[in-house]
Design a protein around this motif. Structure first.
Motif, PDB file in Angstrom:
ATOM      1  N   ASP A  49      58.433 103.679  59.781  1.00  0.00           N
ATOM      2  CA  ASP A  49      59.702 102.955  59.616  1.00  0.00           C
ATOM      3  C   ASP A  49      60.761 103.934  59.122  1.00  0.00           C
ATOM      4  O   ASP A  49      60.444 105.008  58.618  1.00  0.00           O
ATOM      5  CB  ASP A  49      59.538 101.778  58.647  1.00  0.00           C
ATOM      6  CG  ASP A  49      60.657 100.747  58.839  1.00  0.00           C
ATOM      7  OD1 ASP A  49      61.512 100.943  59.743  1.00  0.00           O
ATOM      8  OD2 ASP A  49      60.688  99.760  58.094  1.00  0.00           O
TER       9      ASP A  49
ATOM     10  N   LEU B 290      68.840  96.802  51.038  1.00  0.00           N
ATOM     11  CA  LEU B 290      67.835  97.865  50.856  1.00  0.00           C
ATOM     12  C   LEU B 290      67.880  98.497  49.462  1.00  0.00           C
ATOM     13  O   LEU B 290      66.995  99.267  49.098  1.00  0.00           O
ATOM     14  CB  LEU B 290      68.018  98.959  51.914  1.00  0.00           C
ATOM     15  CG  LEU B 290      67.698  98.587  53.367  1.00  0.00           C
ATOM     16  CD1 LEU B 290      67.870  99.804  54.269  1.00  0.00           C
ATOM     17  CD2 LEU B 290      66.284  98.035  53.509  1.00  0.00           C
TER      18      LEU B 290
ATOM     19  N   PHE C 171      65.784  89.764  51.738  1.00  0.00           N
ATOM     20  CA  PHE C 171      66.673  90.858  52.134  1.00  0.00           C
ATOM     21  C   PHE C 171      68.060  90.301  52.483  1.00  0.00           C
ATOM     22  O   PHE C 171      69.087  90.816  52.035  1.00  0.00           O
ATOM     23  CB  PHE C 171      66.068  91.610  53.337  1.00  0.00           C
ATOM     24  CG  PHE C 171      67.009  92.585  53.987  1.00  0.00           C
ATOM     25  CD1 PHE C 171      67.132  93.881  53.510  1.00  0.00           C
ATOM     26  CD2 PHE C 171      67.791  92.205  55.074  1.00  0.00           C
ATOM     27  CE1 PHE C 171      68.018  94.785  54.105  1.00  0.00           C
ATOM     28  CE2 PHE C 171      68.673  93.100  55.671  1.00  0.00           C
ATOM     29  CZ  PHE C 171      68.781  94.389  55.180  1.00  0.00           C
TER      30      PHE C 171
ATOM     31  N   ILE D  97      65.655  94.850  62.153  1.00  0.00           N
ATOM     32  CA  ILE D  97      66.312  94.415  60.909  1.00  0.00           C
ATOM     33  C   ILE D  97      66.176  92.898  60.737  1.00  0.00           C
ATOM     34  O   ILE D  97      65.899  92.406  59.641  1.00  0.00           O
ATOM     35  CB  ILE D  97      67.791  94.876  60.894  1.00  0.00           C
ATOM     36  CG1 ILE D  97      67.834  96.418  60.833  1.00  0.00           C
ATOM     37  CG2 ILE D  97      68.558  94.258  59.721  1.00  0.00           C
ATOM     38  CD1 ILE D  97      69.202  97.042  60.837  1.00  0.00           C
TER      39      ILE D  97
ATOM     40  N   LYS E 116      65.358 104.190  53.918  1.00  0.00           N
ATOM     41  CA  LYS E 116      66.644 103.483  53.787  1.00  0.00           C
ATOM     42  C   LYS E 116      67.820 104.452  53.948  1.00  0.00           C
ATOM     43  O   LYS E 116      68.862 104.097  54.500  1.00  0.00           O
ATOM     44  CB  LYS E 116      66.719 102.700  52.477  1.00  0.00           C
ATOM     45  CG  LYS E 116      66.466 103.488  51.233  1.00  0.00           C
ATOM     46  CD  LYS E 116      66.313 102.565  50.038  1.00  0.00           C
ATOM     47  CE  LYS E 116      65.997 103.396  48.812  1.00  0.00           C
ATOM     48  NZ  LYS E 116      65.647 102.605  47.652  1.00  0.00           N
TER      49      LYS E 116
ATOM     50  N   ARG F 199      63.240  91.292  58.864  1.00  0.00           N
ATOM     51  CA  ARG F 199      63.049  91.443  57.412  1.00  0.00           C
ATOM     52  C   ARG F 199      62.956  90.069  56.732  1.00  0.00           C
ATOM     53  O   ARG F 199      63.392  89.069  57.279  1.00  0.00           O
ATOM     54  CB  ARG F 199      64.215  92.250  56.827  1.00  0.00           C
ATOM     55  CG  ARG F 199      64.083  93.703  57.210  1.00  0.00           C
ATOM     56  CD  ARG F 199      65.173  94.556  56.638  1.00  0.00           C
ATOM     57  NE  ARG F 199      64.901  95.938  56.996  1.00  0.00           N
ATOM     58  CZ  ARG F 199      65.824  96.874  57.155  1.00  0.00           C
ATOM     59  NH1 ARG F 199      67.099  96.582  56.975  1.00  0.00           N
ATOM     60  NH2 ARG F 199      65.482  98.090  57.482  1.00  0.00           N
ATOM     61  N   LYS F 200      62.427  90.109  55.493  1.00  0.00           N
ATOM     62  CA  LYS F 200      62.205  88.857  54.753  1.00  0.00           C
ATOM     63  C   LYS F 200      63.545  88.212  54.382  1.00  0.00           C
ATOM     64  O   LYS F 200      64.561  88.898  54.244  1.00  0.00           O
ATOM     65  CB  LYS F 200      61.420  89.158  53.473  1.00  0.00           C
ATOM     66  CG  LYS F 200      60.028  89.652  53.744  1.00  0.00           C
ATOM     67  CD  LYS F 200      59.151  89.466  52.502  1.00  0.00           C
ATOM     68  CE  LYS F 200      57.713  89.796  52.807  1.00  0.00           C
ATOM     69  NZ  LYS F 200      57.389  91.207  52.555  1.00  0.00           N
TER      70      LYS F 200
END
Ligand code: T5A
Length: 212
Positions: free
Chosen positions: A63, A112, A165, A158, A66, A161-162
Motif C-alpha cells: 500500500d 490519514l 477515515f 481510497i 501516507k 477505507r473504513k
C-alpha cells in the motif's frame, strides 16, 4: 463586470461534486459567463490522469505510505495548476475545479493523520499563495456519500477505507469551513434538486458581491 474566477467544489465521495461542477458551469453560462472550463483533481492533464489511476488502484501486495499518497496528490495538483489552471485564468477563463488543496488537508491530514503544518508547508512551497476565489463545500454524512458512490461504481482504493477515515476527513472539512470565509457550506444530504437550488442561491449571491 465581473473578473474571471477560480471556483472549487469540495466534499466527500458521493457528495455530488461532479454534478455541482456541471450545474455551476450551466448557471454561469445562463448569466452570460461563457468562458468556463471544468477540471478535476487529481487529473485533467495526461500526466495527472496517470497519477489519478495510480492513486485509485488497489495494489494487493503493497500500500502507499501516507506521505507517498500526499506527494502524489500534490504532484498531480501542481501539474494541473501550472499547465492548465493558471494559464486559463491568465487568458480570462473561469475555472471550476472538482477538488483542490483542501482535499489533501481533509483526506491526508484528517483521514490519514499527517500533521496539518506539514501539508500547509507543502502548499506554501508549491502553490505560493495561489488560492481559490470561492470554495463550495458539499457536506454529506460519510455513510450517505459512500452509499451513493457504491451504487454508481465499485469502490476504489481510497473509497474502501473504513467509515472512521471519512468521519475524520469530514471533521477537517467542517473545521476549515468554519474558519475560512471563502468557503460556503451546502447541505448535500438533501435531494439533488434542493441541493442545486441552494447552490444557485449562494452562487448568485456571491456573484453580486464580485461586480466591479
Ligand atoms: N483525494 C483527492 C485525496 O485523498 N486527496 C486529494 O488531495 C485529492 C485531490 C478522487 C479521490 O482522491 C481523493 C478523494 C477521492 O477518494 P474522485 O472520483 O475525483 O476521486 O472523487 P470522488 O469524491 O470519489 O467522486 P464521486 O464521483 O464519488 O463523488 P462526487 O463527484 O461528489 O459525486 P457525483 O456527483 O459523481 O455523484 C455520485 C452519485 O451520487 C448521486 C449521483 O447521481 C451519482 O450517482 N448523487 C445524489 N443522489 C441523491 N441525492 C443527491 N443530493 C445526490 N448528489 C449526487
Amino acid at each position: 463586470m465581473i473578473k474571471n474566477k477560480f471556483i472549487v467544489i469540495e466534499g466527500l465521495e458521493g457528495a455530488g461534486k461532479t454534478h455541482a461542477c456541471i450545474y455551476i458551469k450551466n448557471t454561469l453560462n445562463k448569466y452570460n459567463i461563457k468562458n468556463v472550463i471544468l477540471v478535476r483533481q487529481p487529473g485533467s492533464t495526461p500526466i495527472a490522469e496517470e497519477i489519478r489511476n495510480l492513486i485509485k488502484k488497489n495494489f494487493n501486495t503493497e500500500d502507499f505510505t501516507k506521505e507517498t499518497e500526499l506527494l502524489l496528490m500534490y504532484a498531480a495538483r501542481i501539474q494541473l495548476v501550472k499547465k492548465i489552471i493558471q494559464p486559463a485564468l491568465k487568458r480570462g477563463m473561469w475555472v471550476i475545479s472538482d477538488r483542490h488543496d483542501l482535499s489533501s488537508l481533509a483526506y491526508q491530514g484528517g483521514g490519514l493523520g499527517i500533521q496539518e503544518k506539514k501539508i500547509i508547508q507543502l502548499k506554501n512551497l508549491f502553490l505560493r499563495g495561489f488560492i481559490p476565489d470561492l470554495t463550495i463545500y458539499l457536506d454529506v454524512f460519510p455513510k450517505i456519500g459512500l452509499k451513493r458512490a457504491l451504487n454508481r461504481n465499485s469502490l476504489d482504493r481510497i473509497e474502501r477505507r473504513k467509515l472512521e477515515f471519512f468521519k475524520k476527513t469530514r471533521k477537517i472539512y467542517l473545521k476549515n469551513t468554519q474558519s475560512d470565509q471563502k468557503i460556503i457550506k451546502i447541505n448535500a444530504n438533501l435531494n439533488i434538486n434542493t441541493v442545486q437550488k441552494n447552490i444557485k442561491k449562494k452562487i448568485l449571491n456571491w456573484l453580486k458581491q464580485q461586480i466591479i
